[in-house]
Design an enzyme around this catalytic site. Structure first.
Site, PDB file in Angstrom:
ATOM      1  N   LYS A 209      35.396  52.856  45.220  1.00  0.00           N
ATOM      2  CA  LYS A 209      35.017  51.464  44.981  1.00  0.00           C
ATOM      3  C   LYS A 209      34.271  50.911  46.191  1.00  0.00           C
ATOM      4  CE  LYS A 209      38.787  50.509  41.754  1.00  0.00           C
ATOM      5  NZ  LYS A 209      39.962  49.662  41.432  1.00  0.00           N
TER       6      LYS A 209
ATOM      7  N   ARG B   3      48.960  45.284  32.104  1.00  0.00           N
ATOM      8  CA  ARG B   3      48.016  44.198  31.867  1.00  0.00           C
ATOM      9  C   ARG B   3      47.626  44.144  30.397  1.00  0.00           C
ATOM     10  NH1 ARG B   3      42.962  47.143  34.939  1.00  0.00           N
ATOM     11  NH2 ARG B   3      42.307  48.516  33.241  1.00  0.00           N
TER      12      ARG B   3
ATOM     13  N   ARG C 145      44.299  43.180  28.131  1.00  0.00           N
ATOM     14  CA  ARG C 145      42.855  43.070  28.339  1.00  0.00           C
ATOM     15  C   ARG C 145      42.146  42.807  27.012  1.00  0.00           C
ATOM     16  NH1 ARG C 145      39.373  47.298  31.850  1.00  0.00           N
ATOM     17  NH2 ARG C 145      40.217  45.911  33.448  1.00  0.00           N
TER      18      ARG C 145
ATOM     19  N   LYS D  69      49.051  51.300  33.846  1.00  0.00           N
ATOM     20  CA  LYS D  69      48.618  52.256  34.853  1.00  0.00           C
ATOM     21  C   LYS D  69      49.848  52.776  35.589  1.00  0.00           C
ATOM     22  CE  LYS D  69      43.949  50.635  35.998  1.00  0.00           C
ATOM     23  NZ  LYS D  69      43.085  50.161  37.103  1.00  0.00           N
TER      24      LYS D  69
ATOM     25  N   LYS E 141      46.130  56.179  33.008  1.00  0.00           N
ATOM     26  CA  LYS E 141      46.022  54.863  32.378  1.00  0.00           C
ATOM     27  C   LYS E 141      46.056  55.073  30.876  1.00  0.00           C
ATOM     28  CE  LYS E 141      42.086  52.682  32.026  1.00  0.00           C
ATOM     29  NZ  LYS E 141      40.866  51.906  32.354  1.00  0.00           N
TER      30      LYS E 141
ATOM     31  N   TYR F 154      35.465  39.108  34.878  1.00  0.00           N
ATOM     32  CA  TYR F 154      34.200  39.556  35.446  1.00  0.00           C
ATOM     33  C   TYR F 154      33.268  39.976  34.321  1.00  0.00           C
ATOM     34  CZ  TYR F 154      36.869  43.913  34.946  1.00  0.00           C
ATOM     35  OH  TYR F 154      37.660  44.928  34.456  1.00  0.00           O
TER      36      TYR F 154
ATOM     37  N   ARG G   2      30.729  42.944  33.337  1.00  0.00           N
ATOM     38  CA  ARG G   2      30.543  44.348  33.732  1.00  0.00           C
ATOM     39  C   ARG G   2      29.230  44.908  33.173  1.00  0.00           C
ATOM     40  NH1 ARG G   2      35.265  48.714  33.591  1.00  0.00           N
ATOM     41  NH2 ARG G   2      35.548  47.663  35.599  1.00  0.00           N
TER      42      ARG G   2
ATOM     43  N   GLU H 148      31.999  50.523  41.112  1.00  0.00           N
ATOM     44  CA  GLU H 148      32.922  51.654  40.967  1.00  0.00           C
ATOM     45  C   GLU H 148      32.129  52.880  40.536  1.00  0.00           C
ATOM     46  OE1 GLU H 148      37.175  52.764  38.774  1.00  0.00           O
ATOM     47  OE2 GLU H 148      36.337  50.740  38.667  1.00  0.00           O
TER      48      GLU H 148
ATOM     49  N   LYS I 298      41.852  44.663  41.928  1.00  0.00           N
ATOM     50  CA  LYS I 298      41.731  43.261  41.522  1.00  0.00           C
ATOM     51  C   LYS I 298      43.103  42.626  41.367  1.00  0.00           C
ATOM     52  CE  LYS I 298      37.476  44.267  38.903  1.00  0.00           C
ATOM     53  NZ  LYS I 298      37.500  45.733  38.914  1.00  0.00           N
TER      54      LYS I 298
END
Length: 714
Positions: free
Chosen positions: A198, A262, A264, A279, A292, A357, A359, A424, A456
């Site tokens: 990253k 999380r 998403r 994860k 993941k 964000y 992407r 990334e 993040k």
């Protein structure tokens, strides 16, 4: 160099008359000096001139944007005609395709130049307003901010252009045969190595970086059947944790089995599908890889699932009935869902922070050897109720924001707008195979700053709920450090030799009769100079690397500057020698081993966590080292015992020194062993090698031998 001078030295020839007249606006401020009065008439004159400059820059930027869009549209037609001609009796020649590629290179350069033009003018307006408010004491900044928003020449992100140019570039590069396949597939490789790194990217370099990457990889579009919209690139995630922030600490310390959970969704708030992701971190020594995994839920069922009211059987009932997945796949997803639901309920997890964000992903469909994603407009938003305020009410996410970045409706305490984009790079290469050269050039360039293990989730929790966090990631104290760097090698957007637009020094432009660039000037790599602009006043400036052009030869330097540079180089050489011979032997291996060292201090009451990789063999290595020391101590004790038991009086006296040496050695080695065990358990980022103890013990042993020799002789 002051900003005004840097602006003059960074002009693009074709854009020369459309830049902000920074020096002219500065001249108007001269009447605002302490010895003269700044009147209402002076203010009106300055504001009128400022409005004219804004109008000029705004109109030119919109005109250039329209022109570039028209050229892209025209190129689209040319490329489509060229592709259709391939299957005809008179296909387009190879030279014609190369000419199309040069035309696209020219458009890429124009987009790059316009982005730099926009960035430079926006900075100029910010600086002149700042100078106005300081010199005149009349506050203009909040009023003019509204005028800037009314003519937002600086808000174009060029994403739509990037997608269109990527498609055209891919068609021309592959001669009408772009790679097709599942964008999530990983190819047929078996023995491969995955590597993910990253990087942070400064806002000044985002457009250039996108244009560079699309020359090698197409923009990954998941739904090619519809026109690209800004909302299509939006990704939002809700991260969960408990009151003790157990998941945060586990992920930060990289403990074996540490989890991150999380929820998403992609696109706007109207998205009906929510992905539940987990994860899991695995240490390398376990032989397993960090994984993941995720499954999907309907948004209307998320709250019930988190409370345990919506069971796993209900969640996958329809999937089993459809029969689109195999029973084995469904069983695995059900197992994952049960484990996630159990963890949420038993650990009392709840929403803590949201990341948002846009992407841009670059990848060949069906080929995961190189996958690059760039996340821009990254923001972290509080979702927790730690302070007693229920931001989401009884829902699993707050509904007062969507994808309307920069979320101006939120109070400052509820949002962290990350100052950089996050790049990334995921590489999947065969054993022993090197990544593509352009990727290596990219990650080694001035456009990116490597930040290993950046997260993040970790950053969001550390910044949003600082009162509950004692341990912070290593990059937090470095957030105020400017990551922009001078150009180090030839890498960047370069205009084809036939291009007309170029960078030029304004003085030479005005003194040139023909308007052409002097031959003694040459582009410095991609046009970026090695200098940074500074503000005109004494305050800390928002330094920015600017486009520029410099002479082929060096500027003449004074004797004093030459002397200072010589002294500086001599001091650097001495420090390098000292580091190589005494502190860091590996630093002498070459420039590829050089590491820029800075000292950062944690905020009061905080500790910095530096990632340290600890494997079981480290403990065993520490034990082996201790046993080796102990073996030598026992040997010396045996020597001392033999001298005392079988020697004469002088030998017995000498044995005393050997006994002392053995005691010192064993005691020291035991203390060192215990200290290392404690440091390893706490994952402390310190030097574990022993640079002093070995020398002291050897010196003591030599002195014991010498004393024994002296006693025997005399």
């Amino acid at each position: 160099m002051k900003f005004g001078q840097q602006l003059q030295d960074s002009l693009i020839r074709d854009y020369y008359y459309y830049y902000i007249d920074y020096e002219g606006l500065k001249d108007l401020l001269d009447s605002g000096r302490p010895d003269e009065e700044w009147t209402e008439e002076s203010e009106e004159t300055f504001v009128r001139a400022l409005e004219e400059e804004l109008e000029k820059v705004y109109d030119f930027q919109k005109l250039r944007t329209y022109s570039i869009n028209q050229r892209v549209k025209e190129m689209d037609g040319k490329v489509q005609d060229a592709i259709r001609s391939i299957d005809t009796s008179s296909p387009l020649s190879e030279q014609a395709f190369e000419d199309l590629e040069l035309d696209l290179e020219e458009i890429l350069s124009d987009v790059h130049d316009l982005a730099k033009f926009t960035q430079l003018n926006y900075t100029g307006f910010q600086k002149i307003i700042k100078k106005h408010d300081k010199v005149t004491k009349w506050i203009l900044k909040p009023i003019f901010a509204a005028r800037l928003n009314a003519k937002p020449f600086f808000k174009d992100d060029y994403d739509n252009l990037v997608v269109k140019l990527s498609k055209l570039y891919d068609l021309v590069r592959t001669r009408g045969n772009p790679v097709k396949g599942d964008s999530s597939a990983g190819g047929s490789q078996q023995n491969f190595v995955r590597q993910t790194t990253k990087y942070w990217v400064h806002a000044d370099n985002i457009t250039e970086l996108k244009l560079l990457i699309l020359k090698h990889l197409p923009v990954l579009v998941f739904n090619a059947s519809k026109e690209f919209e800004k909302e299509d690139s939006a990704i939002s995630s809700i991260y969960f944790d408990n009151d003790n922030l157990d998941l945060y600490r586990g992920r930060l310390e990289k403990t074996e089995g540490a989890e991150a959970i999380r929820l998403r969704w992609y696109g706007g708030m109207a998205s009906d599908v929510v992905f539940v992701e987990r994860k899991t971190h695995r240490e390398d020594w376990t032989g397993e890889k960090s994984v993941k995994a995720r499954f999907s839920l309907k948004e209307k069922n998320v709250n019930a699932f988190l409370k345990g009211e919506y069971t796993v059987d209900l969640a996958f009932k329809k999937m089993r009935e459809d029969g689109k997945k195999s029973p084995k796949e469904i069983d695995d997803l059900e197992q994952l869902a049960r484990e996630v639901q159990y963890t949420v309920l038993t650990k009392k997890l709840k929403p803590v922070v949201r990341s948002f964000y846009n992407r841009t992903a670059f990848q060949l469909p069906g080929d995961a050897r190189v996958r690059i994603s760039l996340d821009t407009e990254l923001s972290m938003v509080r979702e927790d109720d730690f302070d007693g305020r229920k931001r989401a009410g009884n829902n699993w996410r707050r509904m007062d924001i969507g994808v309307d970045w920069p979320f101006n409706q939120l109070p400052d305490a509820d949002i962290e707008r990350f100052p950089y984009a996050v790049l990334e790079v995921k590489l999947q290469t065969q054993m022993g195979q090197e990544p593509p050269q352009w990727v290596r050039d990219l990650v080694a360039s001035h456009l990116v700053e490597a930040v290993p293990k950046f997260s993040k989730f970790i950053h969001g929790v550390a910044t949003m709920v600082p009162n509950k966090v004692k341990l912070i990631p290593f990059w937090m104290p470095q957030m105020d450090v400017d990551i922009r760097k001078p150009v180090t090698h030839q890498f960047g957007i370069e205009r084809p030799a036939t291009g007309s637009s170029s960078l030029v020094n304004s003085d030479d432009l005005l003194s040139s009769n023909s308007g052409d660039m002097d031959e003694e000037y040459s582009l410095d790599h991609n046009g970026d100079t090695h200098e940074y602009a500074s503000d005109d006043d004494d305050e800390a400036a928002e330094n920015i690397p600017l486009m520029g052009i410099r002479r082929s030869g060096r500027r003449p330097r004074s004797a004093q500057n030459q002397l200072n540079e010589t002294i500086h180089q001599f001091g650097s050489t001495v420090r390098s020698w000292a580091r190589a011979f005494f502190l860091e032997p590996d630093a002498s291996k070459g420039p590829q081993q050089a590491v820029l060292e800075r000292v950062f201090h944690a905020p009061p009451g905080k500790l910095i966590h530096v990632p340290v990789r600890i494997e079981p063999k480290v403990y065993f290595a520490n034990e082996r080292t201790f046993l080796s020391w102990l073996e030598i101590g026992i040997f010396l004790s045996a020597v001392a015992g033999s001298l005392h038991s079988f020697g004469d009086s002088r030998a017995q006296n000498a044995s005393f020194f050997f006994v002392c040496t053995a005691v010192v050695m064993v005691t020291y080695s035991l203390g060192l062993y215990l200290w290392r065990v404690r440091a390893i358990r706490n994952r402390r980022a310190i030097r574990y090698d022993d640079r002093i103890g070995t020398s002291i013990v050897c010196f003591t042993f030599v002195m014991s031998v010498l004393v024994n020799y002296v006693i025997q002789v005399f």
